[in-house]
Scaffold this motif. Sequence first.
Motif, PDB file in Angstrom:
ATOM      1  N   THR A 295      37.147  37.994  58.157  1.00 28.57           N
ATOM      2  CA  THR A 295      38.535  37.998  57.389  1.00 28.57           C
ATOM      3  C   THR A 295      39.560  39.149  57.881  1.00 28.57           C
ATOM      4  O   THR A 295      39.189  40.069  58.119  1.00 28.57           O
ATOM      5  N   SER A 324      46.644  37.485  52.389  1.00 30.24           N
ATOM      6  CA  SER A 324      45.101  37.862  52.235  1.00 30.24           C
ATOM      7  C   SER A 324      44.491  36.851  53.004  1.00 30.24           C
ATOM      8  O   SER A 324      44.420  35.644  52.772  1.00 30.24           O
ATOM      9  N   GLU A 326      41.101  36.871  52.189  1.00 27.46           N
ATOM     10  CA  GLU A 326      40.208  36.407  51.218  1.00 27.46           C
ATOM     11  C   GLU A 326      40.443  35.555  50.126  1.00 27.46           C
ATOM     12  O   GLU A 326      39.501  34.615  49.488  1.00 27.46           O
ATOM     13  N   ALA A 327      41.515  35.577  49.688  1.00 22.23           N
ATOM     14  CA  ALA A 327      42.032  34.929  48.357  1.00 22.23           C
ATOM     15  C   ALA A 327      43.449  34.843  48.312  1.00 22.23           C
ATOM     16  O   ALA A 327      44.350  35.538  49.025  1.00 22.23           O
ATOM     17  N   ARG A 330      47.932  37.635  44.142  1.00 24.52           N
ATOM     18  CA  ARG A 330      48.019  37.676  42.651  1.00 24.52           C
ATOM     19  C   ARG A 330      49.163  38.402  42.081  1.00 24.52           C
ATOM     20  O   ARG A 330      50.046  37.716  41.268  1.00 24.52           O
ATOM     21  N   ALA A 353      45.761  29.991  48.611  1.00 20.76           N
ATOM     22  CA  ALA A 353      44.492  30.661  49.410  1.00 20.76           C
ATOM     23  C   ALA A 353      44.729  30.086  50.939  1.00 20.76           C
ATOM     24  O   ALA A 353      45.173  28.982  51.243  1.00 20.76           O
ATOM     25  N   THR A 378      48.039  42.456  45.632  1.00 17.58           N
ATOM     26  CA  THR A 378      46.920  42.465  45.663  1.00 17.58           C
ATOM     27  C   THR A 378      46.438  41.059  45.380  1.00 17.58           C
ATOM     28  O   THR A 378      46.993  40.046  44.794  1.00 17.58           O
ATOM     29  N   ASP A 379      45.164  40.773  46.076  1.00 22.03           N
ATOM     30  CA  ASP A 379      44.698  39.291  45.892  1.00 22.03           C
ATOM     31  C   ASP A 379      43.967  38.921  44.784  1.00 22.03           C
ATOM     32  O   ASP A 379      43.725  39.965  43.929  1.00 22.03           O
ATOM     33  N   ARG A 380      43.456  37.736  44.432  1.00 21.42           N
ATOM     34  CA  ARG A 380      42.760  37.473  43.405  1.00 21.42           C
ATOM     35  C   ARG A 380      41.409  37.971  43.261  1.00 21.42           C
ATOM     36  O   ARG A 380      40.902  37.586  42.292  1.00 21.42           O
ATOM     37  N   ARG A 381      40.981  38.398  44.507  1.00 19.70           N
ATOM     38  CA  ARG A 381      39.603  39.186  44.298  1.00 19.70           C
ATOM     39  C   ARG A 381      39.817  40.729  44.129  1.00 19.70           C
ATOM     40  O   ARG A 381      38.707  41.358  44.482  1.00 19.70           O
ATOM     41  N   GLY A 382      40.830  41.125  43.783  1.00 16.11           N
ATOM     42  CA  GLY A 382      41.127  42.435  43.903  1.00 16.11           C
ATOM     43  C   GLY A 382      41.364  43.379  45.007  1.00 16.11           C
ATOM     44  O   GLY A 382      41.750  44.613  44.886  1.00 16.11           O
ATOM     45  N   ASN A 383      41.291  42.808  45.996  1.00 18.42           N
ATOM     46  CA  ASN A 383      41.730  43.534  47.371  1.00 18.42           C
ATOM     47  C   ASN A 383      43.216  43.740  47.289  1.00 18.42           C
ATOM     48  O   ASN A 383      44.093  43.040  47.184  1.00 18.42           O
TER      49      ASN A 383
END
Length: 409
Positions: A295, A324, A326-327, A330, A353, A378-383
């Motif tokens: 990823t 991102s 991964e997601a 956000r 996504a 920042t993505d929706r998985r917190g990355n």
Amino acid sequence: MSGNAASGSVESAAVVPAAAAAAAASTAALSDRAGPADAPSGIVKPLPAEWFVPHGTNAEMRWDALREADGSAAVGRHVPVERFFVRNHTGTPLIDPEAWRLRLFGSGLRGAPTADRPVEFDLAGLRALSETRISAVIECAGNGRDYFRRQQGDRVPGTPWTLGGIGSAAWCGVRLAEVLRAAGLTGEAVDVLPTGLDADYVVDGVNHGPVRRPLPVAKALDDALLAYEMNGEPLTPDHGAPLRLVVPGWVGIASIKWVGSIEVADHPLHSPWNTDFYRMFGPGYPPGGGEPLTTQVVRSAFELAPGAVLEAGRGHRLHGRSWSGEAAVRRVEVSTDGGRTWRRAALQGGSHADDWARWSIDWRPERPGRYELRARATDRRGNGQPERAVFNREGYLFGAVVAHPVTVV
């Protein structure tokens, strides 16, 4: 589809001889390990300077080209084919779509067809299967590499990508899962190995063969697409015609171009692209290297040329994109004072996504001088994006916040 027909010289017949010669001539200018500046590019389409920064066999997209001179959008969600970045290991082959066949073989298929007697599909056979359309980003694993040097003082080899080794497009084709099942996929399959029809990759006197990289069967059955159209038109040579793989969210090397064959095995498969290349080496990683890259990381870019000149005492709307592997993104924050303070940017058109998010923020600099813009997502998985990227020997996956200088007058 024609089952278990002998392939003969299908691969060589599919490549136009003149293009094959051109690709071979560019072999010395190879790859992510950039060749001489005067080496032939091996790229078919025009590369106007206002759209691209050439790097040997590669062409980087200029971010400021996504905006018109008046600040309006020149490029929407999807990058037009003529403006899309190019990542080649050797050169772009010209493949006759009528002679081309997709050949599938291996121990992971029913009856274990061999490379000499594979299961075959032509384009018409693929188009007869269920059509699937997706939007997805393709991004080189080395995108952002030059910031290891610029911002962190790290020495890394390879193409000095800034952030333009990326593009988003609408892809149309057939899911790899459907093709594998039609070819007789068994429950014992572990890996699939798509191989491109471009010239062999030779570096430092070693011939690594054509570009190929194993894909776990779980990812192959999830969202991987065998695409024959890009942005509503048949693929062009530089972008994989007549057929390419699109693997959403993963590093670009997984999305093999000019696919000619796919091995399906009941055991793990290997190639230089998941053993010698596209793994993390260096301090902090195992002596033999980390796991093969999958990823992508979170990144952000301004649709503005580095060093752009802006007028003091008036409002400016800054635009950019974040993404991102991964997601969906956000939130995006922007700093106009080198990272001391941050403000939330407005997302435009939603966040998806496997695609980038477009954003904007207003800024009114009152005083002339040099400024440093920064954007972080920042993505929706917190990355998110760190202040500094962890060094690796090949300069992969630079995901730190990038300093973007501008001058106010």
